[in-house]
Design a protein around this motif. Sequence first.
Motif, PDB file in Angstrom:
ATOM      1  N   GLY A  35       0.791  -1.228   0.000  1.00 41.53           N
ATOM      2  CA  GLY A  35       0.000   0.000   0.000  1.00 41.53           C
ATOM      3  C   GLY A  35       0.821   1.273   0.000  1.00 41.53           C
ATOM      4  O   GLY A  35       0.270   2.364   0.085  1.00 41.53           O
ATOM      5  N   ASP A  36       2.136   1.154  -0.096  1.00 43.44           N
ATOM      6  CA  ASP A  36       3.018   2.315  -0.033  1.00 43.44           C
ATOM      7  C   ASP A  36       3.120   2.982  -1.399  1.00 43.44           C
ATOM      8  O   ASP A  36       3.590   2.385  -2.361  1.00 43.44           O
ATOM      9  CB  ASP A  36       4.406   1.878   0.444  1.00 43.44           C
ATOM     10  CG  ASP A  36       5.304   3.038   0.798  1.00 43.44           C
ATOM     11  OD1 ASP A  36       4.944   4.199   0.509  1.00 43.44           O
ATOM     12  OD2 ASP A  36       6.388   2.792   1.372  1.00 43.44           O
ATOM     13  N   THR A  37       2.675   4.228  -1.481  1.00 42.84           N
ATOM     14  CA  THR A  37       2.717   4.948  -2.758  1.00 42.84           C
ATOM     15  C   THR A  37       4.073   5.581  -3.032  1.00 42.84           C
ATOM     16  O   THR A  37       4.311   6.055  -4.143  1.00 42.84           O
ATOM     17  CB  THR A  37       1.630   6.047  -2.784  1.00 42.84           C
ATOM     18  OG1 THR A  37       1.853   6.929  -1.678  1.00 42.84           O
ATOM     19  CG2 THR A  37       0.246   5.435  -2.698  1.00 42.84           C
ATOM     20  N   ASP A  38       4.970   5.582  -2.044  1.00 45.71           N
ATOM     21  CA  ASP A  38       6.296   6.159  -2.243  1.00 45.71           C
ATOM     22  C   ASP A  38       7.251   5.182  -2.932  1.00 45.71           C
ATOM     23  O   ASP A  38       8.310   5.589  -3.410  1.00 45.71           O
ATOM     24  CB  ASP A  38       6.900   6.591  -0.905  1.00 45.71           C
ATOM     25  CG  ASP A  38       6.145   7.763  -0.298  1.00 45.71           C
ATOM     26  OD1 ASP A  38       5.512   8.525  -1.059  1.00 45.71           O
ATOM     27  OD2 ASP A  38       6.181   7.901   0.938  1.00 45.71           O
ATOM     28  N   PRO A  90       6.487   1.588  -8.605  1.00 48.74           N
ATOM     29  CA  PRO A  90       5.350   0.684  -8.867  1.00 48.74           C
ATOM     30  C   PRO A  90       5.739  -0.786  -8.996  1.00 48.74           C
ATOM     31  O   PRO A  90       5.016  -1.660  -8.532  1.00 48.74           O
ATOM     32  CB  PRO A  90       4.764   1.214 -10.179  1.00 48.74           C
ATOM     33  CG  PRO A  90       5.211   2.619 -10.269  1.00 48.74           C
ATOM     34  CD  PRO A  90       6.527   2.687  -9.559  1.00 48.74           C
ATOM     35  N   TYR A  91       6.889  -1.075  -9.624  1.00 48.45           N
ATOM     36  CA  TYR A  91       7.267  -2.474  -9.799  1.00 48.45           C
ATOM     37  C   TYR A  91       7.585  -3.140  -8.463  1.00 48.45           C
ATOM     38  O   TYR A  91       7.361  -4.339  -8.298  1.00 48.45           O
ATOM     39  CB  TYR A  91       8.426  -2.623 -10.783  1.00 48.45           C
ATOM     40  CG  TYR A  91       9.759  -2.125 -10.271  1.00 48.45           C
ATOM     41  CD1 TYR A  91      10.641  -2.990  -9.615  1.00 48.45           C
ATOM     42  CD2 TYR A  91      10.149  -0.810 -10.441  1.00 48.45           C
ATOM     43  CE1 TYR A  91      11.858  -2.539  -9.148  1.00 48.45           C
ATOM     44  CE2 TYR A  91      11.362  -0.355  -9.968  1.00 48.45           C
ATOM     45  CZ  TYR A  91      12.214  -1.222  -9.327  1.00 48.45           C
ATOM     46  OH  TYR A  91      13.427  -0.775  -8.854  1.00 48.45           O
ATOM     47  N   VAL A  92       8.090  -2.373  -7.499  1.00 50.47           N
ATOM     48  CA  VAL A  92       8.394  -2.946  -6.175  1.00 50.47           C
ATOM     49  C   VAL A  92       7.091  -3.244  -5.432  1.00 50.47           C
ATOM     50  O   VAL A  92       6.944  -4.314  -4.841  1.00 50.47           O
ATOM     51  CB  VAL A  92       9.302  -1.999  -5.358  1.00 50.47           C
ATOM     52  CG1 VAL A  92       9.506  -2.517  -3.959  1.00 50.47           C
ATOM     53  CG2 VAL A  92      10.637  -1.807  -6.055  1.00 50.47           C
ATOM     54  N   ALA A  93       6.146  -2.313  -5.480  1.00 45.84           N
ATOM     55  CA  ALA A  93       4.846  -2.541  -4.833  1.00 45.84           C
ATOM     56  C   ALA A  93       4.129  -3.720  -5.488  1.00 45.84           C
ATOM     57  O   ALA A  93       3.505  -4.534  -4.807  1.00 45.84           O
ATOM     58  CB  ALA A  93       3.998  -1.282  -4.913  1.00 45.84           C
ATOM     59  N   GLY A 140       2.434  -9.399  -5.400  1.00 43.76           N
ATOM     60  CA  GLY A 140       2.531 -10.736  -5.980  1.00 43.76           C
ATOM     61  C   GLY A 140       3.068 -11.756  -4.992  1.00 43.76           C
ATOM     62  O   GLY A 140       2.591 -12.893  -4.934  1.00 43.76           O
ATOM     63  N   ALA A 141       4.046 -11.354  -4.196  1.00 46.15           N
ATOM     64  CA  ALA A 141       4.598 -12.260  -3.185  1.00 46.15           C
ATOM     65  C   ALA A 141       3.553 -12.577  -2.122  1.00 46.15           C
ATOM     66  O   ALA A 141       3.441 -13.720  -1.670  1.00 46.15           O
ATOM     67  CB  ALA A 141       5.848 -11.646  -2.549  1.00 46.15           C
TER      68      ALA A 141
END
Length: 97
Positions: free
Chosen positions: A57-60, A63-66, A71-72
């Motif tokens: 939920g972290d917008t900072d 995008p690929y990390v979130a 996915g994990a």
Amino acid sequence: MAPRGGRRQWTWGAPVSWREMQVLEAARAVTAARATALSRADWLIGMAETTLHEAAGDTDLPPYVAQRAAGALAGLEAEHREQTKHPPHVGRPPSIG
């Protein structure tokens, strides 16, 4: 080590100093004292799950990390569902005959 038929199939390690090892073991002991005793792997997965929930939920974050965190989490939830449906069958340990 997980019982035969359990979920542990691969392992990974990380070199840590003896002080870092003491920190990790102390943190695991605190967790075990507050709840139930956990294996090292289950404790680490619990820590990772908390971090992944925060990251999803972290917008900072990029995008690929979130997306990777989400996915994990989905994969971990699928594993929990599968293990609930099909619990491991603990059998007799292998013997050399």
